[in-house]
Scaffold this active site. Structure first.
Site, PDB file in Angstrom:
ATOM      1  N   GLU A   1      61.066  33.653  23.883  1.00 27.04           N
ATOM      2  CA  GLU A   1      61.316  34.980  24.090  1.00 27.04           C
ATOM      3  C   GLU A   1      59.893  35.584  24.647  1.00 27.04           C
ATOM      4  O   GLU A   1      59.064  35.781  24.081  1.00 27.04           O
ATOM      5  CB  GLU A   1      61.474  35.646  22.694  1.00 27.04           C
ATOM      6  CG  GLU A   1      62.606  35.284  21.950  1.00 27.04           C
ATOM      7  CD  GLU A   1      63.126  36.331  20.849  1.00 27.04           C
ATOM      8  OE1 GLU A   1      63.866  37.101  20.850  1.00 27.04           O
ATOM      9  OE2 GLU A   1      61.838  36.673  20.019  1.00 27.04           O
TER      10      GLU A   1
ATOM     11  N   GLY B   1      62.768  44.000  24.407  1.00 27.67           N
ATOM     12  CA  GLY B   1      62.883  45.417  24.306  1.00 27.67           C
ATOM     13  C   GLY B   1      62.694  46.094  25.485  1.00 27.67           C
ATOM     14  O   GLY B   1      62.404  47.256  25.468  1.00 27.67           O
TER      15      GLY B   1
ATOM     16  N   GLU C   1      56.686  39.971  17.436  1.00 20.24           N
ATOM     17  CA  GLU C   1      56.330  41.210  16.743  1.00 20.24           C
ATOM     18  C   GLU C   1      55.309  40.878  15.602  1.00 20.24           C
ATOM     19  O   GLU C   1      54.319  41.705  15.210  1.00 20.24           O
ATOM     20  CB  GLU C   1      57.341  42.012  16.329  1.00 20.24           C
ATOM     21  CG  GLU C   1      58.092  42.608  17.430  1.00 20.24           C
ATOM     22  CD  GLU C   1      59.519  42.844  17.412  1.00 20.24           C
ATOM     23  OE1 GLU C   1      59.988  42.782  16.256  1.00 20.24           O
ATOM     24  OE2 GLU C   1      60.121  43.023  18.638  1.00 20.24           O
TER      25      GLU C   1
ATOM     26  N   SER D   1      65.877  41.173  25.819  1.00 11.91           N
ATOM     27  CA  SER D   1      66.910  41.990  26.413  1.00 11.91           C
ATOM     28  C   SER D   1      68.070  41.405  26.781  1.00 11.91           C
ATOM     29  O   SER D   1      68.746  41.684  27.905  1.00 11.91           O
ATOM     30  CB  SER D   1      66.098  42.572  27.795  1.00 11.91           C
ATOM     31  OG  SER D   1      65.030  43.511  27.491  1.00 11.91           O
TER      32      SER D   1
ATOM     33  N   HIS E   1      57.930  35.173  14.972  1.00  6.26           N
ATOM     34  CA  HIS E   1      58.156  36.071  15.979  1.00  6.26           C
ATOM     35  C   HIS E   1      57.329  37.124  16.630  1.00  6.26           C
ATOM     36  O   HIS E   1      56.339  37.235  15.755  1.00  6.26           O
ATOM     37  CB  HIS E   1      59.336  37.260  15.420  1.00  6.26           C
ATOM     38  CG  HIS E   1      60.146  38.221  16.622  1.00  6.26           C
ATOM     39  ND1 HIS E   1      59.455  39.268  16.827  1.00  6.26           N
ATOM     40  CD2 HIS E   1      61.299  38.210  16.953  1.00  6.26           C
ATOM     41  CE1 HIS E   1      60.242  39.762  17.845  1.00  6.26           C
ATOM     42  NE2 HIS E   1      61.426  39.032  17.843  1.00  6.26           N
TER      43      HIS E   1
ATOM     44  N   ASN F   1      69.155  39.521  15.370  1.00  2.00           N
ATOM     45  CA  ASN F   1      68.034  39.803  14.898  1.00  2.00           C
ATOM     46  C   ASN F   1      67.675  41.260  14.761  1.00  2.00           C
ATOM     47  O   ASN F   1      67.396  42.081  15.544  1.00  2.00           O
ATOM     48  CB  ASN F   1      66.723  39.429  15.689  1.00  2.00           C
ATOM     49  CG  ASN F   1      65.446  39.870  14.899  1.00  2.00           C
ATOM     50  OD1 ASN F   1      65.092  40.178  13.760  1.00  2.00           O
ATOM     51  ND2 ASN F   1      64.337  39.560  15.691  1.00  2.00           N
ATOM     52  N   TRP F   2      68.061  41.687  13.382  1.00  2.00           N
ATOM     53  CA  TRP F   2      68.335  43.216  12.978  1.00  2.00           C
ATOM     54  C   TRP F   2      66.908  43.944  13.075  1.00  2.00           C
ATOM     55  O   TRP F   2      66.759  45.176  12.921  1.00  2.00           O
ATOM     56  CB  TRP F   2      69.124  43.602  11.917  1.00  2.00           C
ATOM     57  CG  TRP F   2      70.536  43.086  12.078  1.00  2.00           C
ATOM     58  CD1 TRP F   2      71.124  42.499  13.250  1.00  2.00           C
ATOM     59  CD2 TRP F   2      71.530  43.301  11.087  1.00  2.00           C
ATOM     60  NE1 TRP F   2      72.559  42.478  12.876  1.00  2.00           N
ATOM     61  CE2 TRP F   2      72.815  43.017  11.685  1.00  2.00           C
ATOM     62  CE3 TRP F   2      71.726  43.804  10.017  1.00  2.00           C
ATOM     63  CZ2 TRP F   2      74.140  42.702  10.892  1.00  2.00           C
ATOM     64  CZ3 TRP F   2      72.906  43.813   9.382  1.00  2.00           C
ATOM     65  CH2 TRP F   2      74.034  43.333   9.552  1.00  2.00           C
ATOM     66  N   LYS F   3      65.856  43.163  13.047  1.00  4.89           N
ATOM     67  CA  LYS F   3      64.671  43.530  12.777  1.00  4.89           C
ATOM     68  C   LYS F   3      64.426  44.652  11.671  1.00  4.89           C
ATOM     69  O   LYS F   3      65.092  44.483  10.730  1.00  4.89           O
ATOM     70  CB  LYS F   3      64.020  44.148  14.016  1.00  4.89           C
ATOM     71  CG  LYS F   3      64.077  43.220  15.123  1.00  4.89           C
ATOM     72  CD  LYS F   3      63.418  43.700  16.548  1.00  4.89           C
ATOM     73  CE  LYS F   3      63.679  42.753  17.404  1.00  4.89           C
ATOM     74  NZ  LYS F   3      62.927  42.975  18.811  1.00  4.89           N
TER      75      LYS F   3
ATOM     76  N   GLY G   1      68.142  41.048  19.858  1.00  2.64           N
ATOM     77  CA  GLY G   1      67.591  42.204  19.015  1.00  2.64           C
ATOM     78  C   GLY G   1      68.512  43.377  19.133  1.00  2.64           C
ATOM     79  O   GLY G   1      69.371  43.467  18.558  1.00  2.64           O
ATOM     80  N   GLY G   2      68.074  44.558  19.939  1.00  3.96           N
ATOM     81  CA  GLY G   2      68.671  45.760  20.051  1.00  3.96           C
ATOM     82  C   GLY G   2      70.205  45.876  20.041  1.00  3.96           C
ATOM     83  O   GLY G   2      70.984  46.493  19.458  1.00  3.96           O
TER      84      GLY G   2
HETATM   85  P1  PGA Z   1      65.661  42.620  22.242  1.00  2.00           P
HETATM   86  O1  PGA Z   1      64.808  41.690  21.292  1.00  2.00           O
HETATM   87  O2  PGA Z   1      67.061  41.901  22.292  1.00  2.00           O
HETATM   88  O3  PGA Z   1      65.819  43.834  21.473  1.00  2.00           O
HETATM   89  O4  PGA Z   1      64.835  42.605  23.560  1.00  2.00           O
HETATM   90  C1  PGA Z   1      64.915  40.351  21.017  1.00  2.00           C
HETATM   91  C2  PGA Z   1      63.852  39.494  20.047  1.00  2.00           C
HETATM   92  O5  PGA Z   1      62.839  40.307  19.815  1.00  2.00           O
HETATM   93  O6  PGA Z   1      64.435  38.939  19.032  1.00  2.00           O
END
Ligand code: PGA
Length: 250
Positions: free
Chosen positions: A171, A177, A101, A215, A99, A13-15, A236-237
């Site tokens: 999640e 994050g 966010e 994470s 998601h 997930n490149w956000k 994500g990251g």
């Molecule tokens: P993260 O994000 O791996 O940076 O914790 C995961 C996500 O929000 O899908």
């Protein structure tokens, strides 16, 4: 790599990261690194602006494309939104829905998330339904009732035979994050509960893929994937660098 009949699924997930050449370059490196592997399904979810370019890079590779959101309705007068038809035109096979966010920053309600799930399924795009509890809910011991409500609302009126086309991503908000992932045991316990719950109304619970996200790093990925009910990862990251993402894929 399989959990029973379930092929492992690793989603990046490149956000809200990457523009043009950065995105296509990253996609190229990942597609090359994954190579002809068919024992695992890898999916990249870049931002809308680079979906088409990444789609071209991925064509002919085993890596599939996903979007980060969709509007629950047909093409039409909805400023700023993107519909299923547009996603299909660039060969999106998956779409992230709900998601945290978006739930938090954009106040996306469960009803809208439910509509998005229906729209994705009607268009044969696999929805990746994200659920997860905030820290205060975990600390008060209410994780399961919270998640069950999210699941009930998001999956309302989804025909039970279509449940196997849904992917669920657990999640926990406190893990996203934060550098503080759930323990493999802790995540496994929640995943088993999710599967048991799905089993109460669908005969496809054993086929449903349940991913863990929050994470995920090369250092913890294999321990998480070793759990019987963790069928993949939403990253994500660590999906923004080809090396760390490929190390997670293993
Ligand atoms: P993260 O994000 O791996 O940076 O914790 C995961 C996500 O929000 O899908």
């Amino acid at each position: 790599m399989q959990n029973g009949s379930r092929k492992l699924l690793i989603i990046g997930n490149w956000k809200m990261h990457t523009t043009g050449a950065q995105a296509t370059g990253l996609a190229k490196e990942i597609a090359l690194g994954v190579g002809p592997r068919v024992d695992i399904q890898v999916v990249l979810c870049p931002p809308f602006t680079v979906l088409e370019g990444v789609s071209q890079v991925l064509s002919g590779s085993t890596v599939q494309l996903g979007a980060q959101n969709l509007y629950p309705g047909p093409m039409g007068a909805v400023t700023g939104e993107v519909c299923a038809e547009m996603l299909k035109a660039v060969y999106c096979a998956y779409v992230l829905v709900g998601h945290s966010e978006r739930r938090v920053l954009l106040r996306e309600p469960d009803e809208l998330i439910n509509q998005k799930i229906h729209t994705a399924l009607e268009n044969r795009i696999k929805p990746v339904l994200c659920i997860g509890e905030p820290l205060e809910v975990r600390d008060s011991g209410n994780t399961w009732p919270f998640l069950q409500t999210q699941l009930e609302r998001a999956l309302d009126k989804v025909p039970q035979d279509l449940i196997e086309n849904v992917v669920i991503a657990y999640e926990p908000l406190w893990a996203i994050g934060s550098g503080q992932p759930s323990s493999p045991d802790g995540a496994q316990a929640v995943h088993a509960q999710i599967r048991q719950f799905i089993d109460t109304f669908s005969s496809s619970a054993a086929k449903l893929r349940i991913l863990y996200g929050g994470s995920v790093k090369p250092e913890n990925a294999q321990q998480l994937l070793a759990q019987p009910d963790i069928d993949g990862l939403l990253v994500g990251g660590a999906s923004l660098k080809a090396k760390s993402f490929l190390d997670i894929i293993g």
